[in-house]
Design a protein around this motif. Structure first.
Motif, PDB file in Angstrom:
ATOM      1  N   TYR A  71      -6.544 -11.294   4.766  1.00 19.02           N
ATOM      2  CA  TYR A  71      -6.554 -10.587   6.057  1.00 19.02           C
ATOM      3  C   TYR A  71      -5.174 -10.014   6.371  1.00 19.02           C
ATOM      4  N   ILE A  72      -4.117 -10.807   6.113  1.00 21.45           N
ATOM      5  CA  ILE A  72      -2.753 -10.345   6.400  1.00 21.45           C
ATOM      6  C   ILE A  72      -2.375  -9.159   5.508  1.00 21.45           C
ATOM      7  N   PHE A  73      -2.611  -9.295   4.201  1.00 21.86           N
ATOM      8  CA  PHE A  73      -2.271  -8.192   3.286  1.00 21.86           C
ATOM      9  C   PHE A  73      -3.102  -6.952   3.607  1.00 21.86           C
ATOM     10  N   GLY A  74      -4.373  -7.161   3.934  1.00 19.30           N
ATOM     11  CA  GLY A  74      -5.212  -6.030   4.282  1.00 19.30           C
ATOM     12  C   GLY A  74      -4.803  -5.374   5.582  1.00 19.30           C
ATOM     13  N   PHE A  75      -4.355  -6.188   6.553  1.00 22.65           N
ATOM     14  CA  PHE A  75      -3.957  -5.679   7.860  1.00 22.65           C
ATOM     15  C   PHE A  75      -2.727  -4.784   7.750  1.00 22.65           C
ATOM     16  N   PHE A  76      -1.746  -5.228   6.956  1.00 26.54           N
ATOM     17  CA  PHE A  76      -0.482  -4.495   6.882  1.00 26.54           C
ATOM     18  C   PHE A  76      -0.454  -3.451   5.761  1.00 26.54           C
ATOM     19  N   PHE A  77      -1.124  -3.734   4.641  1.00 24.98           N
ATOM     20  CA  PHE A  77      -0.993  -2.848   3.476  1.00 24.98           C
ATOM     21  C   PHE A  77      -2.319  -2.219   3.035  1.00 24.98           C
ATOM     22  N   GLY A  78      -3.423  -2.631   3.653  1.00 17.25           N
ATOM     23  CA  GLY A  78      -4.733  -2.183   3.185  1.00 17.25           C
ATOM     24  C   GLY A  78      -4.949  -0.682   3.330  1.00 17.25           C
ATOM     25  N   ARG A  79      -5.321  -0.049   2.230  1.00 16.44           N
ATOM     26  CA  ARG A  79      -5.605   1.381   2.220  1.00 16.44           C
ATOM     27  C   ARG A  79      -6.890   1.694   1.450  1.00 16.44           C
ATOM     28  N   THR A  80      -7.183   0.890   0.415  1.00 13.20           N
ATOM     29  CA  THR A  80      -8.285   1.197  -0.496  1.00 13.20           C
ATOM     30  C   THR A  80      -9.476   0.289  -0.204  1.00 13.20           C
ATOM     31  N   PRO A  81     -10.614   0.834   0.246  1.00 20.89           N
ATOM     32  CA  PRO A  81     -11.790   0.008   0.536  1.00 20.89           C
ATOM     33  C   PRO A  81     -12.251  -0.765  -0.700  1.00 20.89           C
ATOM     34  N   LEU A  82     -12.669  -1.994  -0.473  1.00 27.59           N
ATOM     35  CA  LEU A  82     -13.085  -2.862  -1.577  1.00 27.59           C
ATOM     36  C   LEU A  82     -14.581  -2.801  -1.825  1.00 27.59           C
ATOM     37  N   ILE A  83     -15.387  -2.932  -0.784  1.00 27.66           N
ATOM     38  CA  ILE A  83     -16.841  -2.990  -0.929  1.00 27.66           C
ATOM     39  C   ILE A  83     -17.470  -2.444   0.344  1.00 27.66           C
ATOM     40  N   LYS A  84     -18.572  -1.727   0.193  1.00 27.86           N
ATOM     41  CA  LYS A  84     -19.204  -1.078   1.344  1.00 27.86           C
ATOM     42  C   LYS A  84     -19.795  -2.087   2.326  1.00 27.86           C
ATOM     43  N   LEU A  85     -20.196  -3.254   1.834  1.00 27.04           N
ATOM     44  CA  LEU A  85     -20.766  -4.267   2.729  1.00 27.04           C
ATOM     45  C   LEU A  85     -19.768  -4.710   3.789  1.00 27.04           C
ATOM     46  N   SER A  86     -18.468  -4.717   3.437  1.00 25.56           N
ATOM     47  CA  SER A  86     -17.402  -5.113   4.365  1.00 25.56           C
ATOM     48  C   SER A  86     -16.351  -4.009   4.394  1.00 25.56           C
ATOM     49  N   PRO A  87     -16.516  -3.011   5.244  1.00 25.18           N
ATOM     50  CA  PRO A  87     -15.604  -1.864   5.251  1.00 25.18           C
ATOM     51  C   PRO A  87     -14.148  -2.227   5.512  1.00 25.18           C
ATOM     52  N   LYS A  88     -13.903  -3.332   6.215  1.00 24.62           N
ATOM     53  CA  LYS A  88     -12.529  -3.713   6.526  1.00 24.62           C
ATOM     54  C   LYS A  88     -11.823  -4.400   5.358  1.00 24.62           C
ATOM     55  N   LYS A  89     -12.581  -4.834   4.337  1.00 23.55           N
ATOM     56  CA  LYS A  89     -11.973  -5.492   3.176  1.00 23.55           C
ATOM     57  C   LYS A  89     -11.367  -4.427   2.252  1.00 23.55           C
ATOM     58  N   THR A  90     -10.148  -4.693   1.774  1.00 23.04           N
ATOM     59  CA  THR A  90      -9.452  -3.724   0.923  1.00 23.04           C
ATOM     60  C   THR A  90      -9.000  -4.382  -0.377  1.00 23.04           C
ATOM     61  N   TRP A  91      -8.739  -3.534  -1.378  1.00 14.59           N
ATOM     62  CA  TRP A  91      -8.230  -4.026  -2.653  1.00 14.59           C
ATOM     63  C   TRP A  91      -6.858  -4.669  -2.471  1.00 14.59           C
ATOM     64  N   GLU A  92      -6.051  -4.121  -1.602  1.00 18.66           N
ATOM     65  CA  GLU A  92      -4.712  -4.691  -1.372  1.00 18.66           C
ATOM     66  C   GLU A  92      -4.825  -6.115  -0.831  1.00 18.66           C
ATOM     67  N   GLY A  93      -5.749  -6.312   0.114  1.00 22.03           N
ATOM     68  CA  GLY A  93      -5.960  -7.657   0.648  1.00 22.03           C
ATOM     69  C   GLY A  93      -6.532  -8.593  -0.388  1.00 22.03           C
ATOM     70  N   PHE A  94      -7.461  -8.092  -1.196  1.00 26.23           N
ATOM     71  CA  PHE A  94      -8.102  -8.904  -2.229  1.00 26.23           C
ATOM     72  C   PHE A  94      -7.088  -9.378  -3.264  1.00 26.23           C
ATOM     73  N   ILE A  95      -6.243  -8.464  -3.749  1.00 30.47           N
ATOM     74  CA  ILE A  95      -5.247  -8.814  -4.774  1.00 30.47           C
ATOM     75  C   ILE A  95      -4.154  -9.696  -4.186  1.00 30.47           C
ATOM     76  N   GLY A  96      -3.671  -9.326  -2.995  1.00 28.88           N
ATOM     77  CA  GLY A  96      -2.643 -10.156  -2.348  1.00 28.88           C
ATOM     78  C   GLY A  96      -3.145 -11.552  -2.054  1.00 28.88           C
ATOM     79  N   GLY A  97      -4.405 -11.664  -1.630  1.00 28.27           N
ATOM     80  CA  GLY A  97      -4.985 -12.974  -1.371  1.00 28.27           C
ATOM     81  C   GLY A  97      -5.112 -13.804  -2.629  1.00 28.27           C
ATOM     82  N   PHE A  98      -5.434 -13.152  -3.769  1.00 31.57           N
ATOM     83  CA  PHE A  98      -5.566 -13.880  -5.033  1.00 31.57           C
ATOM     84  C   PHE A  98      -4.252 -14.538  -5.432  1.00 31.57           C
ATOM     85  N   PHE A  99      -3.168 -13.771  -5.506  1.00 27.78           N
ATOM     86  CA  PHE A  99      -1.885 -14.339  -5.936  1.00 27.78           C
ATOM     87  C   PHE A  99      -1.371 -15.379  -4.946  1.00 27.78           C
TER      88      PHE A  99
END
Length: 422
Positions: A218-246
């Motif tokens: 959520y934090i990475f997506g809030f500040f750096f999110g630009r690229t949508p991850l999945i249509k089911l959750s429009p607010k989820k982004t690749w930046e948040g997904f990758i940042g959350g993983f590491f």
């Protein structure tokens, strides 16, 4: 085949149009927070509300951990009941099934039946010594599965008797809805408790990893999110997904290091019948004993280390954290698809800024199943303590037969010397 596809498409469209709009949940944000954040934009207001409530929930979670294993089990049970209530309530609203005869009562009756079955199995497995001392409980444990089946069968017959003309399809909709909800909530929460009995660390690391991934994504997506991850959750982004993983992998590795140093977290949770308390005292297994590992040659040049000391469990934490951050979010995506299918924003409005309890624990249930499968596949071995409890339940002649068979086996292997009397 073309006609069949067209008919299925029409049915799909008709089912979507038949779904009524569910009233949106009310805003349950405390007035004091509303006034304090009144000058902020909606985006930042939601940020602060989510942040404050997250800290409050984490603080409460640490308090329950301090209170011990039994309180954690009660917490899991409470969350299970609330999640079940939220999903069942959506079914009632969507299908206007409040007026169906008996069905509201039957839904809760089935919840009690399934919990009776699962928790009875837990009592039989982990409280055998306690049960053996009480004759009234011996009957319940001996015929536990038959009693559970009889209780469920009673509910099944009540459902059949409640069928009303012109409402058959709706009643079967809700019957299926109830059983799928039971599968999602009760079965998974039972696995959470099973993981807890293996040691509190198997409970805390997975749950904390999911929480960490949720927060950091959520934090990475809030500040750096630009690229949508999945249509089911429009607010989820690749930046948040990758940042959350590491972030989750690093957190799991460090958090495991601190927990592995304490018996309270690494020892299996067992019930002491003499003190009537849960105890976590043991000689830690090899998973929780510091060992030295050789650093791969490629990393030696970078780190300057030839060996590194760590707990073996920390390597397992990498697998848990990876699942929590890569596969765990699909539990959230599944929940998002469910909510979109029934035109709702959240499961409920229990937690301001977060939605319902199910909105926060949709990933936890998927994680619980993985941890249970992981333990049974890669960790758990023969349990002498559990076997001994089962032996104590046997009749004296059965115990003597087991003793003679075991003694004969040990003599044949040369571990015991044969007695002089033969």
């Amino acid at each position: 085949e073309v006609d069949l596809e067209e008919r299925l498409h029409e049915l799909d469209l008709r089912s979507d149009s038949d779904i009524p709009d569910v009233p949106p949940p009310t805003d349950s944000t405390p007035e004091i927070l509303k006034r304090a954040l009144s000058g902020l934009s909606a985006r930042w207001k939601n940020w602060w509300i989510r942040g404050i409530l997250s800290l409050a929930m984490i603080s409460g979670f640490f308090l329950i951990i301090y209170l011990g294993s039994f309180m954690l089990m009660l917490l899991v049970l409470s969350i299970q009941v609330k999640c079940y209530h939220e999903i069942i309530t959506i079914g009632y609203r969507v299908y206007h099934s409040y007026d169906l005869p008996w069905f509201r009562s039957l839904s809760w009756y089935f919840l009690l039946c399934v919990n009776y079955f699962f928790y009875g199995e837990t009592v039989a497995d982990y409280f055998a010594t306690f049960v053996q001392r009480r004759e009234q409980l011996q009957f319940l444990i001996r015929y536990h599965r038959f009693i559970s089946f009889a209780l469920y069968l009673t509910g099944f017959c009540m459902f059949v008797l409640s069928l009303v003309k012109k409402h058959y399809r709706l009643q079967f909709y809700m019957f299926a809805w109830t059983h799928v909800t039971l599968l999602i909530t009760v079965t998974q929460s039972h696995l959470v408790i099973q993981n807890l009995f293996e040691g509190m660390i198997w409970f805390l690391v997975p749950i904390s990893s999911v929480i960490c991934n949720d927060i950091t994504a959520y934090i990475f997506g809030f500040f750096f999110g630009r690229t949508p991850l999945i249509k089911l959750s429009p607010k989820k982004t690749w930046e948040g997904f990758i940042g959350g993983f590491f972030s989750t992998v690093v957190f799991g590795f460090i958090f495991s290091y601190f927990l592995a140093q304490h018996q309270y977290f690494v020892c299996p949770v067992e019930y002491n019948s003499e003190t009537n308390r849960f105890v976590t005292e043991c000689e830690p297994s090899e998973l929780f004993q510091m060992k030295k590992y050789s650093v791969p040659p490629l990393l030696q040049a970078v780190l300057g280390w030839e060996t590194v000391s760590m707990y073996p469990f920390q390597m397992h934490s990498f697998a848990l954290s990876t699942f929590a951050s890569l596969i765990g979010p699909f539990g959230g995506f599944f929940a998002s698809g469910f909510k979109r299918a029934f035109k709702i924003k959240d499961f409920a409005d229990t937690i301001p800024g977060h939605g319902g309890i199910m909105d926060r624990f949709d990933c936890q249930y998927l994680m619980a199943t993985f941890v249970h499968v992981y333990i049974t596949s890669f960790i758990r071995g023969p349990n002498p303590s559990k076997l001994l409890k089962q032996l104590l339940i046997l009749q004296p002649e059965q115990q003597l037969s087991v003793y003679k068979t075991l003694k004969s086996h040990l003599v044949e292997k040369g571990i015991l010397q044969p007695s002089l009397r033969g």
